[in-house]
Enzyme design. Sequence first.
Site, PDB file in Angstrom:
ATOM      1  N   HIS A  75      55.939  53.141 -33.231  1.00 16.63           N
ATOM      2  CA  HIS A  75      56.828  52.041 -33.446  1.00 16.63           C
ATOM      3  C   HIS A  75      56.928  52.789 -34.708  1.00 16.63           C
ATOM      4  O   HIS A  75      58.517  52.646 -34.810  1.00 16.63           O
ATOM      5  CB  HIS A  75      55.968  50.897 -33.639  1.00 16.63           C
ATOM      6  CG  HIS A  75      56.982  49.998 -34.370  1.00 16.63           C
ATOM      7  ND1 HIS A  75      58.271  49.679 -33.729  1.00 16.63           N
ATOM      8  CD2 HIS A  75      56.520  48.805 -34.987  1.00 16.63           C
ATOM      9  CE1 HIS A  75      59.037  48.383 -34.350  1.00 16.63           C
ATOM     10  NE2 HIS A  75      58.059  47.773 -35.500  1.00 16.63           N
ATOM     11  N   ASP A  78      92.565  47.230 -17.648  1.00 22.17           N
ATOM     12  CA  ASP A  78      93.616  47.691 -17.981  1.00 22.17           C
ATOM     13  C   ASP A  78      94.129  48.719 -19.303  1.00 22.17           C
ATOM     14  O   ASP A  78      95.492  49.128 -19.642  1.00 22.17           O
ATOM     15  CB  ASP A  78      94.920  45.895 -17.872  1.00 22.17           C
ATOM     16  CG  ASP A  78      95.551  46.750 -16.031  1.00 22.17           C
ATOM     17  OD1 ASP A  78      95.205  47.748 -15.396  1.00 22.17           O
ATOM     18  OD2 ASP A  78      96.269  45.550 -15.579  1.00 22.17           O
ATOM     19  N   HIS A 135      56.064  50.417 -43.064  1.00 22.16           N
ATOM     20  CA  HIS A 135      56.619  49.600 -43.549  1.00 22.16           C
ATOM     21  C   HIS A 135      55.813  48.125 -42.981  1.00 22.16           C
ATOM     22  O   HIS A 135      55.562  46.489 -43.654  1.00 22.16           O
ATOM     23  CB  HIS A 135      57.681  48.845 -42.571  1.00 22.16           C
ATOM     24  CG  HIS A 135      58.200  48.945 -41.160  1.00 22.16           C
ATOM     25  ND1 HIS A 135      58.190  49.781 -40.246  1.00 22.16           N
ATOM     26  CD2 HIS A 135      57.871  48.186 -40.698  1.00 22.16           C
ATOM     27  CE1 HIS A 135      58.671  49.630 -38.892  1.00 22.16           C
ATOM     28  NE2 HIS A 135      57.958  47.886 -39.337  1.00 22.16           N
ATOM     29  N   GLU A 167      51.007  44.422 -44.063  1.00 22.13           N
ATOM     30  CA  GLU A 167      50.445  43.543 -43.308  1.00 22.13           C
ATOM     31  C   GLU A 167      49.754  43.087 -42.766  1.00 22.13           C
ATOM     32  O   GLU A 167      48.879  42.573 -42.370  1.00 22.13           O
ATOM     33  CB  GLU A 167      51.867  42.934 -42.929  1.00 22.13           C
ATOM     34  CG  GLU A 167      52.451  41.699 -41.880  1.00 22.13           C
ATOM     35  CD  GLU A 167      53.232  41.867 -41.163  1.00 22.13           C
ATOM     36  OE1 GLU A 167      54.015  40.154 -40.891  1.00 22.13           O
ATOM     37  OE2 GLU A 167      54.129  42.213 -41.348  1.00 22.13           O
ATOM     38  N   ASP A 168      49.362  44.880 -41.999  1.00 17.36           N
ATOM     39  CA  ASP A 168      48.341  45.039 -40.836  1.00 17.36           C
ATOM     40  C   ASP A 168      47.323  45.679 -40.906  1.00 17.36           C
ATOM     41  O   ASP A 168      46.702  45.476 -39.835  1.00 17.36           O
ATOM     42  CB  ASP A 168      49.644  45.788 -39.269  1.00 17.36           C
ATOM     43  CG  ASP A 168      50.701  44.641 -39.411  1.00 17.36           C
ATOM     44  OD1 ASP A 168      50.404  43.619 -39.444  1.00 17.36           O
ATOM     45  OD2 ASP A 168      51.378  45.091 -38.164  1.00 17.36           O
ATOM     46  N   ASP A 223      64.274  48.592 -37.148  1.00 12.97           N
ATOM     47  CA  ASP A 223      63.057  47.859 -36.811  1.00 12.97           C
ATOM     48  C   ASP A 223      62.583  46.560 -35.399  1.00 12.97           C
ATOM     49  O   ASP A 223      62.657  46.412 -34.036  1.00 12.97           O
ATOM     50  CB  ASP A 223      62.253  46.672 -37.397  1.00 12.97           C
ATOM     51  CG  ASP A 223      61.047  46.224 -37.345  1.00 12.97           C
ATOM     52  OD1 ASP A 223      59.666  46.910 -36.466  1.00 12.97           O
ATOM     53  OD2 ASP A 223      60.933  45.130 -37.573  1.00 12.97           O
TER      54      ASP A 223
END
Length: 713
Positions: free
Chosen positions: A51, A262, A75, A79-80, A142
């Site tokens: 990702h 058109d 990124h 956080e993870d 993201d």
Amino acid sequence: MPTPSSLDGLIAKASAYLTPEQVELIQSAYEFGALAHQGQTRKSGGDYIWHPVAVAEILAEIQLDKESLIAAILHDVVEDTPYTKQDITERFGESVAEIVDGVTKLGKLEFDNPQEAQAENFRKMILAMARDIRVILIKLADRLHNMRTLGVMRPDKQRRIAHETLDIFAPIAGRLGINAVRIELEDLGFKAMHPLRFAVLEHAVKKARGNRKEVIEQISETFYNRLSQDKIPCQVIGREKHLYSLYKKMKNKRQSFNDILDIFAFRIIVNSADDCYRTLGTVHSIYKPLPGRFKDYIAIPKPNGYQSLHTALFGPYGVHLEVQIRSETMHEVSEHGIAAHWQYKQENSEADGTPSHVDLRAQEWVKNLLEIQQSAGNSLDFLENVKIDLFPDVIYVFTPKGDIITLPTGSTPVDFAYAVHTNIGHSTVACRIDKKLVPLRTPLESGKTIHIIKGTEAQPNPSWLNFVKTAKARSQIRHYMKNQQSGEAIALGQRMLTKSLRNFNMAYDGLTDEIRNHLIEELKFRDWEQLLEELGTGNRIAPLVAKQIHDIVLGTEDKIGPKNADMDVALPISGTEGMVVHFANCCHPIPGDEIVGFVSTEKGLVIHRETCHNIKNIRNQPDKCLDVQWDKTSTATFLAEVQIEAKNQRGTLATIANAIAKTNTDIERVRSEDKDETYSLMQFVINVRDRDQLAMVLKRLKNLSIVEKVQRL
């Protein structure tokens, strides 16, 4: 599902514009990220690392700098995973760590209300953008990759994310000029929000494409051949509107698919701005232009830096042609917007660090958002205000010195004044457009010169909120009103509490700090001013607070303040208290009338006449009633309503208005209707100082031969 080939794609795209050393750093960032995310997977399947690699690849397509690509890969690390910002700083430098930190801080907060959560996250996004615009570029990439893999989510979650994408992320991409990202976000959001409509429209476009292809090729060849004859090197691209754009046009203009189809659209890309204007002359010589459809965004760029010439032509077979003419540099900015700035830094004269005009416009927009953020009451107000600026159909007007100010369509002189400077907006009293005096609610038109007339004692008018269009004007007016109302409420609250304390034989000046602190703690207020403000705005009842103070004092008799025998003195009303004192529209009280005050949680203190028919309801709530009296020194004017029955003949209204004016009385508004064939009923709302002036007006009106009957309502 993303695969390891995504890394090959990223390296290939980065190698096209970065040095081998920089590409090596990106490879190193991948290895660091893969180790950090080891064992983590996505709902769409596969290792989590693919990702962030896919996010970095999207940014490489718009040729962002190496720090952005490295930060994109990392990124989600802070956080993870167990790694910290310090770990990233040591390995890849302070700049990358700051960008990662900015993206990390955009993580979700827990809120009971989904709208509040969305609004607060948006506020955080703007603050992160202010530090480094690359934070939002990574967030957009993201979101784009998440939209590409949205199919694995539940349908309800798909719709929620798609709605947020169409509502916020796609408009931000557009505001920053990144059209390639905006278009894909819009189409993916449209597909997830309305899958059936998307499928029907996609099928219709494919079906119509075969019939249109020959016409597009023929017109493209005509343009190319004529421009070659004029020795103008060019690319001619016949293009289709993307599906979401078609859907919005059909919906907004209530047109059928065939009516929209058109219109044939062409883009002509040349070498320079000079060639753009030469090309315009050539295409106008081939097909006749439609009047009023030419726009020069080269001389006056859009707020996001977009530059191009737009024209519409009568084409062959009765079709209309939309043509955009731009240089290669302008085309790059059109597709990549603010992201194009880093490309210029790589190779242009702006390598010295001087921001491009695109970057300056983006910085100006973010600065404007920060001003709105500081004056907004809460996150929801902020989001509501900014959405106005995210969908700008714009006009261009001039200051008296010739500077260009860009505003949304429908903006007024008040919007213009706030766009120039907040203090100019606050002190606006009148406006001249091309030297002609106009009302402040007049919608502005492109090309006009606006001159704001200021007053030294002027201040914003609450009625401006009914017609201003820009987020900045709206938020600054509300902020001013809130501060002004706060000051007025504190002053009124103090007067109301002073009066209520007298009923307990106590004086306001005798309240010690100990008594005040005890009460603040008991009622859970921030400070004494907040308590007074709550009293002034009607959220707290003064007699009840006075009773609480009395009970506190009874428990500390040695600290009782000085007593006052003047027990039941009515609160004086002057008419200059501001927004926290309202005069009831049902009875229009004026000095000389017997009056009563009612403490309302919505309006503060509301003044009624004693004879008002609404007073019965008020008398049923004695705790909210307040004895009031007119301040004899008042110089304010008040509204009074007068009904006149007059002969229905030519000039009646003018005669009555002239008679009122001769008493030095201003007319606020007037309404007239026929009573029968002979008489008209007229209601005048006028400004008077007191009952004496009103009596003078009534007497003069009764003396008019055309007036049958006159009375105060």
